[in-house]
Design an enzyme around this catalytic site. Structure first.
Site, short mmCIF file in Angstrom:
data_model
loop_
_atom_site.label_atom_id
_atom_site.label_comp_id
_atom_site.label_asym_id
_atom_site.label_seq_id
_atom_site.Cartn_x
_atom_site.Cartn_y
_atom_site.Cartn_z
N SER A 287 0.70 -0.80 0.46
CA SER A 287 0.07 0.08 0.00
C SER A 287 0.77 1.32 -0.18
CB SER A 287 -0.78 0.46 1.38
OG SER A 287 0.17 0.79 2.40
N ASP A 288 0.35 2.31 -0.49
CA ASP A 288 1.09 3.62 -0.65
C ASP A 288 0.90 3.70 1.10
OD1 ASP A 288 2.29 6.48 -0.94
OD2 ASP A 288 1.17 6.80 -2.25
N GLU A 289 1.48 5.02 1.66
CA GLU A 289 1.76 5.24 3.11
C GLU A 289 0.10 5.82 3.58
OE1 GLU A 289 4.60 7.74 6.12
OE2 GLU A 289 4.63 7.24 3.94
#
Length: 755
Positions: A287-289
């Site tokens: 996932s993106d942060e």
């Protein structure tokens, strides 16, 4: 593996800071080495052996600790198996970004795209991979598993630059799916290396998918829903990622946004049906942060962590990169299994590619088997890498205007003026930059001061902000008085455009336009050279049309070699300094030509669908020399699904050795097809000596002729036009070379599948 390998492994984990592991912990119940350390076994067998030994609680920890901050990572050690920690959170966009200590800072990605050179990008990626792996090896020896110390990269960024105002345009390879896909291939292969057994540093393409703004204007990226048609999704946003997977990337990063109502990181159609089902992707999705938390707190798509982790894991997201949370969403994975919302088999399936990646990086093999284990921090900022940074910067520059003043003649000048907020600033570095040592950084001012006996400098704008809110006109007017030539350095910088920060318009920030106008109003006939440092285009139509502006050079964000590269290009005093860069995006005349950023229809966006007259078209860029194209030859008729064989000749008709970017476009003649107006189908950057010619032969891929129709990719029968030259055809703004034109026939229909 024998006893010597076991001794090696025990020594390695002592060095890695997990020395509390007992000798017998690296053996199975019969006293033999675990099969996952047996280098004679196939990869899948070894990975299966690791995964079957993990408890559900251990898998939860491995999948929840994707990095980001002191708490967010690393994935913890599994002491009972002798497995050390691993840090997943590493950025390698154009060098070892944000890692501790120094690294070579290559030009920002959009500038590298302007070079239109597979070879250059491959070598930049190769150098990046060497430095990332060398530093990683040393970090492991030191027991340092902090942020950005790993060998698994969140790079490259291959989102389509669909709006000039998006803050993250600088991280992309521009607006064209074909260019972005070819560049993705180059970066993945360069970064990962060519060893048949081991990976130097694993690549990860992002942000997946339908992600190209907004960041914060006029909506928040963390809650934004990108509503996209299937046609636009398939023909614009997915192709570069398909090529990334084909190139062998180990990682894809799901994006913050929703896609047609479903968050990317919980989007089964995207992460499983397309990526794994249609493309055969075997790697992991991270996932993106903070994107997983956003599903609950910003998208309000689900309202609890158990349902959210179940949705994401079932969709195909293997690893959470939390916002440095003590209790990330994936810490509810065990509960989700207990409640029957995700199966334990699915969890084991999800953790497999994480350990497969680590295995291919060589973590579980004797270091003497892995050529990349010999790399160290001594590989950072080598003479070769510093020279490559200069070469890359020179090749990234795009000459937008030149009345003959460049290359500069008459050095040294008696007196020159240098003004503007980008003459002497670190804003030339751009976002997501490696930490280059001050000793190798050169600013434009440093280069320009070598051109004259007397240099009159004025920043003009307040030093705190390149937005140029506070402006000192008198200092600028004084600096350009009585000079032989004046240099005006303007742009945006990370203060005006960067991650989390869109631009509200395409104007020069603050008082920069006034600064340039003051220079023009107070210099009479003294020539003015404008140097621009920006990603998204800015409104400089007034400067383009003003004859007092003798030249405009787009420099993007050249990073550590800025001054050195600018000096060489202005003077053409070294091999390779003649500008040949081309714009990797359409430069609009006015912001009014852009649709609203939140509108995800491709209508009116990029050169493929743009209506109206841009200031500078995609593929545009001038040179100090001229070229002539001839002898275009191609197969006059092909069967659908077959490539088109093409050859042509390019002659350097000028007096300077130089590079030329050869561009080949195709155009569908059947107006009833759902086709772009025109499509880049092949390119190459070639070096041609003055008066010499280069003969090129190549193939246009069948997939570039395909269109997404109804439910799949088809090559349809009919006539297609082909154009070859140093520019896009049929545009008002041209370069001083010709474009060759032809047509070929496609017979039959070919279904290429769903992808």
């Amino acid at each position: 593996m024998g006893r010597n390998s076991s001794l090696w492994f025990f020594s390695a984990i002592l060095i890695a800071g997990v020395g509390d592991v007992l000798c017998n912990s690296i053996r199975d119940a019969d006293g033999d080495d675990y099969p996952f350390r047996n280098v004679s076994l196939p990869w899948d067998v070894r990975v299966d052996d690791i995964v079957k030994r993990l408890t559900l609680e251990e898998m939860q920890l491995q999948m929840a600790r994707g990095g980001a901050g002191k708490i967010g990572g690393p994935a913890p050690a599994i002491s009972r198996l002798g497995i050390g920690p691993y840090e997943w959170d590493t950025e390698c966009l154009r060098g070892d970004v944000r890692a501790p200590d120094n690294a070579t800072a290559f030009p920002q990605a959009l500038g590298l795209a302007a070079a239109f050179s597979y070879d250059l990008l491959f070598r930049v990626a190769e150098a990046t991979g060497v430095e990332v792996r060398g530093k990683h090896n040393d970090f492991v020896k030191q027991g340092n598993y902090g942020g950005h110390t790993g060998a698994s990269c969140f790079s490259p960024v291959i989102n389509i630059m669909r709006d000039s105002r998006w803050g993250r345009n600088q991280e992309t390879y521009g607006e064209d799916p074909y260019l972005s896909g070819i560049y993705a291939t180059a970066y993945v292969k360069g970064l990962q290396g060519n060893d048949p057994r081991y990976v130097r540093a694993s690549a990860g393409c992002k942000h997946f998918d339908v992600h190209g703004g907004p960041e914060n204007i006029p909506a928040n990226r963390g809650s934004f829903d990108a509503e996209v048609s299937e046609e636009d999704w398939r023909m614009t946003h997915l192709p570069a990622f398909k090529r990334c997977v084909e190139a062998g990337t180990y990682n894809l990063m799901c994006s913050y946004n929703r896609i047609n109502g479903v968050p990317s990181c919980a989007n089964k159609k995207l992460l499983t049906d397309i990526t794994r089902g249609e493309w055969g992707f075997k790697g992991y999705v991270i996932s993106d942060e903070g994107a997983i938390e956003n599903i609950i707190y910003q998208h309000h798509y689900l309202n609890n962590s158990v349902d959210t982790v179940a949705a994401c894991v079932n969709a195909g997201c293997n690893l959470e990169l939390s916002g440095n949370l003590k209790t990330p969403v994936y810490f509810s994975l065990v509960d989700a299994v207990k409640q029957g919302k995700v199966t334990e088999d699915k969890v084991r399936e999800s953790v497999r590619p994480l350990f497969y990646t680590r295995m291919r990086l060589g973590e579980f093999d004797p270091p003497e088997m892995n050529p990349y284990s010999k790399l160290s921090s001594a590989e950072v900022e080598t003479a070769e890498h510093k020279a490559l940074a200069v070469e890359a910067a020179m090749k990234s520059f795009v000459l937008l205007k030149n009345n003959g003043i460049l290359p500069l003649k008459g050095k040294p000048y008696s007196k020159i003026g240098v003004v503007g907020p980008f003459a002497n600033t670190t804003q030339i570095i751009g976002d997501y930059s490696p930490i280059a040592p001050n000793s190798v950084k050169t600013t434009a001012l440093q280069a320009l001061t070598t051109l004259a006996q007397n240099v009159q400098f004025a920043q003009g704008c307040d030093q705190v902000s390149a937005k140029c809110v506070q402006y000192d006109s008198q200092s600028v007017i004084k600096a350009v008085a009585g000079t032989d030539v004046n240099f005006v350095l303007l742009g945006t910088g990370t203060i005006s455009e960067a991650e989390g920060n869109d631009r509200p318009d395409t104007e020069l920030p603050g008082q920069q336009r006034q600064l340039l106008q003051d220079v023009l109003a107070n210099t009479k006939n003294t020539p003015v050279v404008v140097l621009l440092f920006n990603a998204g285009p800015v409104n400089i139509s007034f400067a383009d049309q003003d004859p007092r502006v003798a030249a405009i050079l787009e420099c993007f964000f050249p990073a550590q070699a800025t001054g050195e590269a600018i000096g060489h290009v202005l003077l053409n005093d070294v091999t390779g300094a003649v500008p040949a860069g081309r714009l990797p995006y359409t430069w609009p005349m006015l912001a009014s030509q852009l649709p609203p950023m939140v509108n995800y229809s491709m209508e009116g966006r990029t050169y493929r669908y743009f209506e109206g007259e841009p200031l500078y078209p995609f593929g545009y860029g001038l040179s100090y020399t001229t070229f002539q194209y001839s002898d275009l030859s191609y197969t006059s008729a092909i069967s659908a699904g077959q490539p088109l064989s093409v050859s042509l000749t390019v002659t350097n008709t000028g007096s300077l050795d130089a590079d030329e970017v050869v561009q080949v476009y195709i155009q569908w003649k059947d107006a009833s097809l759902p086709a772009p107006k025109i499509q880049l189908a092949w390119f190459n950057r070639v070096t041609i000596a003055a008066g010499q010619k280069s003969q090129l032969s190549f193939e246009v891929e069948a997939r570039t002729m395909a269109l997404w129709i109804n439910d799949g990719w088809f090559v349809k029968p009919g006539t297609m036009e082909i154009f070859a030259g140093g520019q896009q055809p049929n545009v008002k703004r041209t370069v001083p070379s010709n474009v060759l034109t032809g047509a070929f026939t496609i017979t039959g229909t070919k279904y290429l599948g769903r992808y």
